[in-house]
Design a protein around this motif. Structure first.
Motif, PDB file in Angstrom:
ATOM      1  N   TYR A   1       0.835  -1.201   0.000  1.00  0.00           N
ATOM      2  CA  TYR A   1       0.000   0.000   0.000  1.00  0.00           C
ATOM      3  C   TYR A   1       0.871   1.254   0.000  1.00  0.00           C
ATOM      4  O   TYR A   1       0.599   2.210  -0.738  1.00  0.00           O
ATOM      5  CB  TYR A   1      -0.924  -0.003   1.214  1.00  0.00           C
ATOM      6  N   GLN A   2       1.925   1.243   0.786  1.00  0.00           N
ATOM      7  CA  GLN A   2       2.814   2.405   0.853  1.00  0.00           C
ATOM      8  C   GLN A   2       3.474   2.656  -0.498  1.00  0.00           C
ATOM      9  O   GLN A   2       3.565   3.799  -0.950  1.00  0.00           O
ATOM     10  CB  GLN A   2       3.874   2.209   1.929  1.00  0.00           C
TER      11      GLN A   2
ATOM     12  N   GLU B   1       3.877   6.052  -5.306  1.00  0.00           N
ATOM     13  CA  GLU B   1       3.916   6.153  -6.773  1.00  0.00           C
ATOM     14  C   GLU B   1       2.875   7.170  -7.259  1.00  0.00           C
ATOM     15  O   GLU B   1       3.142   7.901  -8.203  1.00  0.00           O
ATOM     16  CB  GLU B   1       3.626   4.793  -7.412  1.00  0.00           C
ATOM     17  N   GLU B   2       1.737   7.193  -6.626  1.00  0.00           N
ATOM     18  CA  GLU B   2       0.653   8.096  -7.033  1.00  0.00           C
ATOM     19  C   GLU B   2       0.895   9.524  -6.573  1.00  0.00           C
ATOM     20  O   GLU B   2       0.402  10.464  -7.172  1.00  0.00           O
ATOM     21  CB  GLU B   2      -0.691   7.596  -6.523  1.00  0.00           C
TER      22      GLU B   2
END
Length: 101
Positions: A92-93, A98-99
């Protein structure tokens, strides 16, 4: 103890119910049979599977055997869950970073 065998053992609803009961306190086969909708021989068979999987231990108390959770077996399952959770959080991290660089 193979954790796969322990997870597989817990997949049966009756064995899961036995482990849940033993999490409260140690119990003899007869006591477990009175609390569950299965026969005493069925409880004994399920306890054998749980013992072989490393999730329960037993000891003689007079003419009966008293079963309890095996702390090492339960700890192995928890360690595996902690590993899964850590991997999920790491994934998740990575996606979040990345986003939002």
């Amino acid at each position: 103890m193979a954790t796969y065998q322990a997870w597989e053992a817990l997949g049966d609803p009756s064995r899961f119910a036995i482990v849940t009961a033993l999490a409260e306190r140690p119990r003899a086969v007869g006591e477990l049979a009175r609390e569950l909708p299965i026969s005493r021989p069925a409880v004994s068979q399920h306890l054998k599977v749980l013992k072989d999987a490393g999730l329960v231990t037993d000891r003689a108390e007079g003419t009966r055997r008293v079963y309890r959770l095996n702390p090492a077996g339960v700890a192995a399952l928890r360690d595996q869950l902690d590993t899964f959770w850590a991997r999920a959080l790491d994934g998740y991290q990575e996606i979040a970073e990345e986003e939002n660089p």
